[in-house]
Write a protein that holds these residues in place. Sequence first.
Motif, PDB file in Angstrom:
ATOM      1  N   MET A   1       0.844  -1.195   0.000  1.00 52.91           N
ATOM      2  CA  MET A   1       0.000   0.000   0.000  1.00 52.91           C
ATOM      3  C   MET A   1       0.884   1.252   0.000  1.00 52.91           C
ATOM      4  O   MET A   1       1.863   1.342   0.729  1.00 52.91           O
ATOM      5  CB  MET A   1      -0.908   0.001   1.245  1.00 52.91           C
ATOM      6  CG  MET A   1      -1.815   1.225   1.345  1.00 52.91           C
ATOM      7  SD  MET A   1      -2.861   1.161   2.825  1.00 52.91           S
ATOM      8  CE  MET A   1      -3.669   2.745   2.704  1.00 52.91           C
ATOM      9  N   THR A   2       0.549   2.238  -0.827  1.00 57.75           N
ATOM     10  CA  THR A   2       1.315   3.473  -0.911  1.00 57.75           C
ATOM     11  C   THR A   2       1.159   4.286   0.361  1.00 57.75           C
ATOM     12  O   THR A   2       0.053   4.422   0.900  1.00 57.75           O
ATOM     13  CB  THR A   2       0.834   4.304  -2.110  1.00 57.75           C
ATOM     14  OG1 THR A   2       0.950   3.521  -3.286  1.00 57.75           O
ATOM     15  CG2 THR A   2       1.653   5.566  -2.254  1.00 57.75           C
ATOM     16  N   LYS A   3       2.272   4.816   0.843  1.00 58.21           N
ATOM     17  CA  LYS A   3       2.234   5.647   2.048  1.00 58.21           C
ATOM     18  C   LYS A   3       1.585   6.983   1.739  1.00 58.21           C
ATOM     19  O   LYS A   3       1.909   7.643   0.750  1.00 58.21           O
ATOM     20  CB  LYS A   3       3.651   5.866   2.568  1.00 58.21           C
ATOM     21  CG  LYS A   3       3.740   6.873   3.714  1.00 58.21           C
ATOM     22  CD  LYS A   3       5.145   7.031   4.243  1.00 58.21           C
ATOM     23  CE  LYS A   3       5.571   5.782   4.988  1.00 58.21           C
ATOM     24  NZ  LYS A   3       6.853   6.008   5.714  1.00 58.21           N
ATOM     25  N   GLN A   4       0.630   7.374   2.581  1.00 54.09           N
ATOM     26  CA  GLN A   4       0.004   8.680   2.436  1.00 54.09           C
ATOM     27  C   GLN A   4       0.746   9.677   3.321  1.00 54.09           C
ATOM     28  O   GLN A   4       0.835   9.511   4.536  1.00 54.09           O
ATOM     29  CB  GLN A   4      -1.479   8.620   2.793  1.00 54.09           C
ATOM     30  CG  GLN A   4      -2.293   7.820   1.785  1.00 54.09           C
ATOM     31  CD  GLN A   4      -3.773   7.963   1.982  1.00 54.09           C
ATOM     32  OE1 GLN A   4      -4.249   8.279   3.077  1.00 54.09           O
ATOM     33  NE2 GLN A   4      -4.537   7.723   0.920  1.00 54.09           N
ATOM     34  N   GLU A 380       7.837  11.560  -5.237  1.00 50.22           N
ATOM     35  CA  GLU A 380       7.549  10.126  -5.103  1.00 50.22           C
ATOM     36  C   GLU A 380       8.838   9.326  -4.975  1.00 50.22           C
ATOM     37  O   GLU A 380       8.934   8.391  -4.159  1.00 50.22           O
ATOM     38  CB  GLU A 380       6.740   9.650  -6.306  1.00 50.22           C
ATOM     39  CG  GLU A 380       6.287   8.200  -6.199  1.00 50.22           C
ATOM     40  CD  GLU A 380       5.339   7.788  -7.314  1.00 50.22           C
ATOM     41  OE1 GLU A 380       4.616   6.792  -7.144  1.00 50.22           O
ATOM     42  OE2 GLU A 380       5.318   8.468  -8.368  1.00 50.22           O
ATOM     43  N   ARG A 415      -2.053  13.113  -5.063  1.00 51.21           N
ATOM     44  CA  ARG A 415      -3.306  12.491  -4.620  1.00 51.21           C
ATOM     45  C   ARG A 415      -3.690  11.358  -5.575  1.00 51.21           C
ATOM     46  O   ARG A 415      -4.114  10.274  -5.133  1.00 51.21           O
ATOM     47  CB  ARG A 415      -4.394  13.562  -4.565  1.00 51.21           C
ATOM     48  CG  ARG A 415      -5.580  13.225  -3.679  1.00 51.21           C
ATOM     49  CD  ARG A 415      -6.442  14.464  -3.464  1.00 51.21           C
ATOM     50  NE  ARG A 415      -5.856  15.380  -2.483  1.00 51.21           N
ATOM     51  CZ  ARG A 415      -5.527  16.638  -2.737  1.00 51.21           C
ATOM     52  NH1 ARG A 415      -5.721  17.151  -3.951  1.00 51.21           N
ATOM     53  NH2 ARG A 415      -5.014  17.390  -1.792  1.00 51.21           N
ATOM     54  N   ARG A 417      -1.749   9.518  -7.215  1.00 57.02           N
ATOM     55  CA  ARG A 417      -0.816   8.408  -7.044  1.00 57.02           C
ATOM     56  C   ARG A 417      -0.946   7.738  -5.685  1.00 57.02           C
ATOM     57  O   ARG A 417      -0.187   6.826  -5.364  1.00 57.02           O
ATOM     58  CB  ARG A 417       0.616   8.923  -7.226  1.00 57.02           C
ATOM     59  CG  ARG A 417       0.869   9.548  -8.589  1.00 57.02           C
ATOM     60  CD  ARG A 417       2.292  10.064  -8.715  1.00 57.02           C
ATOM     61  NE  ARG A 417       2.473  10.862  -9.937  1.00 57.02           N
ATOM     62  CZ  ARG A 417       3.646  11.155 -10.469  1.00 57.02           C
ATOM     63  NH1 ARG A 417       4.757  10.721  -9.900  1.00 57.02           N
ATOM     64  NH2 ARG A 417       3.723  11.881 -11.559  1.00 57.02           N
ATOM     65  N   GLY A 418      -1.904   8.198  -4.888  1.00 54.06           N
ATOM     66  CA  GLY A 418      -2.127   7.591  -3.573  1.00 54.06           C
ATOM     67  C   GLY A 418      -1.210   8.104  -2.490  1.00 54.06           C
ATOM     68  O   GLY A 418      -1.222   7.580  -1.373  1.00 54.06           O
ATOM     69  N   PRO A 421      -4.228  11.630   0.918  1.00 53.76           N
ATOM     70  CA  PRO A 421      -5.608  11.138   1.023  1.00 53.76           C
ATOM     71  C   PRO A 421      -6.526  11.862   0.048  1.00 53.76           C
ATOM     72  O   PRO A 421      -6.283  13.021  -0.302  1.00 53.76           O
ATOM     73  CB  PRO A 421      -5.989  11.435   2.482  1.00 53.76           C
ATOM     74  CG  PRO A 421      -5.047  12.518   2.913  1.00 53.76           C
ATOM     75  CD  PRO A 421      -3.773  12.300   2.155  1.00 53.76           C
ATOM     76  N   GLN A 422      -7.555  11.181  -0.400  1.00 53.81           N
ATOM     77  CA  GLN A 422      -8.483  11.791  -1.342  1.00 53.81           C
ATOM     78  C   GLN A 422      -9.220  12.980  -0.724  1.00 53.81           C
ATOM     79  O   GLN A 422      -9.515  13.963  -1.394  1.00 53.81           O
ATOM     80  CB  GLN A 422      -9.493  10.743  -1.829  1.00 53.81           C
ATOM     81  CG  GLN A 422      -8.892   9.697  -2.756  1.00 53.81           C
ATOM     82  CD  GLN A 422      -8.279  10.306  -4.009  1.00 53.81           C
ATOM     83  OE1 GLN A 422      -8.914  11.117  -4.692  1.00 53.81           O
ATOM     84  NE2 GLN A 422      -7.044   9.939  -4.311  1.00 53.81           N
TER      85      GLN A 422
END
Length: 452
Positions: A1-4, A380, A415, A417-418, A421-422
């Motif tokens: 899971m991508t780190k937010q 990133e 956002r 790219r994860g 947060p949305q």
Amino acid sequence: MTKQLVLGAFEVVAPTFLANSWRHRLAQPEGYAGLAHWQQLARQLDAGGFDFLFFAEALAYPMTADGDVPEVVVREAVQFPVHDAPLLLSGLAATVDRLGFVVTSSTTAERPYLLARRFSTLDHLTGGRVGWNIVTSDMQDALVRLLGEPAVTAHDVRYARADDFVSLCLALWEEGWDDDAQPMDRQTGVFNDPAKVHRLQHRGPFFSLDGYYPVSPSPQRTPTLFQAGASRAGKDFAATYAECIFTQERSTEALARLVVDLRDRAEARGRPRDAVKVVNGLSVIVGATEAEARQLRAELTAAPSREAMAALFLGWTGVDLTRLDPRATLAEVSTEVGQSLLAQHSDPGTTVGDVLDGLRETMGGFKVTGTAEQAADEIEAIVEATDVDGFLVEFTFGGTESYRDFIADVMPLLRARGLLPQQPRRGTLREMLTGAASPHLPSTHPGRRGSS
């Protein structure tokens, strides 16, 4: 899971941070002393999805050990003037209802009881959106001359004092009141239950207290704790107390090592590795083309004079580069102030002249320059290489222009790219930054362990 990532905006209540950038055509230095300037910025950051606004602090201004203030400090606004950031926070919290606020206060200049009272009050007024960036202070010579301290406090002694200072603050915040100590019962006439408000006694090597804490528990009780020291003593202190650690590395290799080191230190002190969030400095300049962005970066880099940058270095380290032989090195120079910054420039192959010429490019954290897509790619890549938890986005020209393109063009890409947060995070500052389910310190933190 991508780190937010968590995102903060780095500011100081002054016309500029890097000397002379206030002269740039995009700068907005005129309103720095008024509330409206900061309200406009808070609205922009809140709507854009930033998590917090971070205020650095300079209690004074660069001066030499003999009290001399370089003329450039006053002439070019080198942390002069600089105003009192905590006084802004209640006005800003009333302006926006989500954004958090972090303010720097010094354990060398302050007193624990007064600081604890101020932050508890701010935590009430902000609805639990306040954080304390704990520093032991630069500009030690100024503290001697302006606050009447008897002498410059040795580096490691300052951290011992900070440990006693924070321990006492934690006792006030965490142990002074039970959660249900305020029944406010009109029928019985009991507003505060005396059995649930506790007399505190502290006898430490630097501070003592015997009495009650007259501020009721705030939403977080303890403000979210930040720390920014990078020396050995600073890292040990941060691993003990900090929930967010502000770093200023400029290479992915160095930051990756530091992230692991800080988490190792936290784990050695009985805290989970993810108990500390590492946020690194990040300056972003975006243009419609790479050439346009690089031109803006060159203008920003060229703005501060060599003399002004030397004054900043003097304030942060106590070392006056202008009084040293430009052909010498800093390898044998020592200081009780800003040891980690001095160490960054103490390579035996680097002369004092080299340091002076390079300060405009080496101050601060990562410098990302290019189109929005290039900036998102580089950010990133930094995250993937270092496992950093977030960034403090450093203001560039001053005012809302510093963040406009980053918010409009770069954050949507992050956002998508994860990496963000949305929807913007909400809750207390601690919940937003650490992902905690509670607004209070976790049970593994020494502040809670001491009160259990």
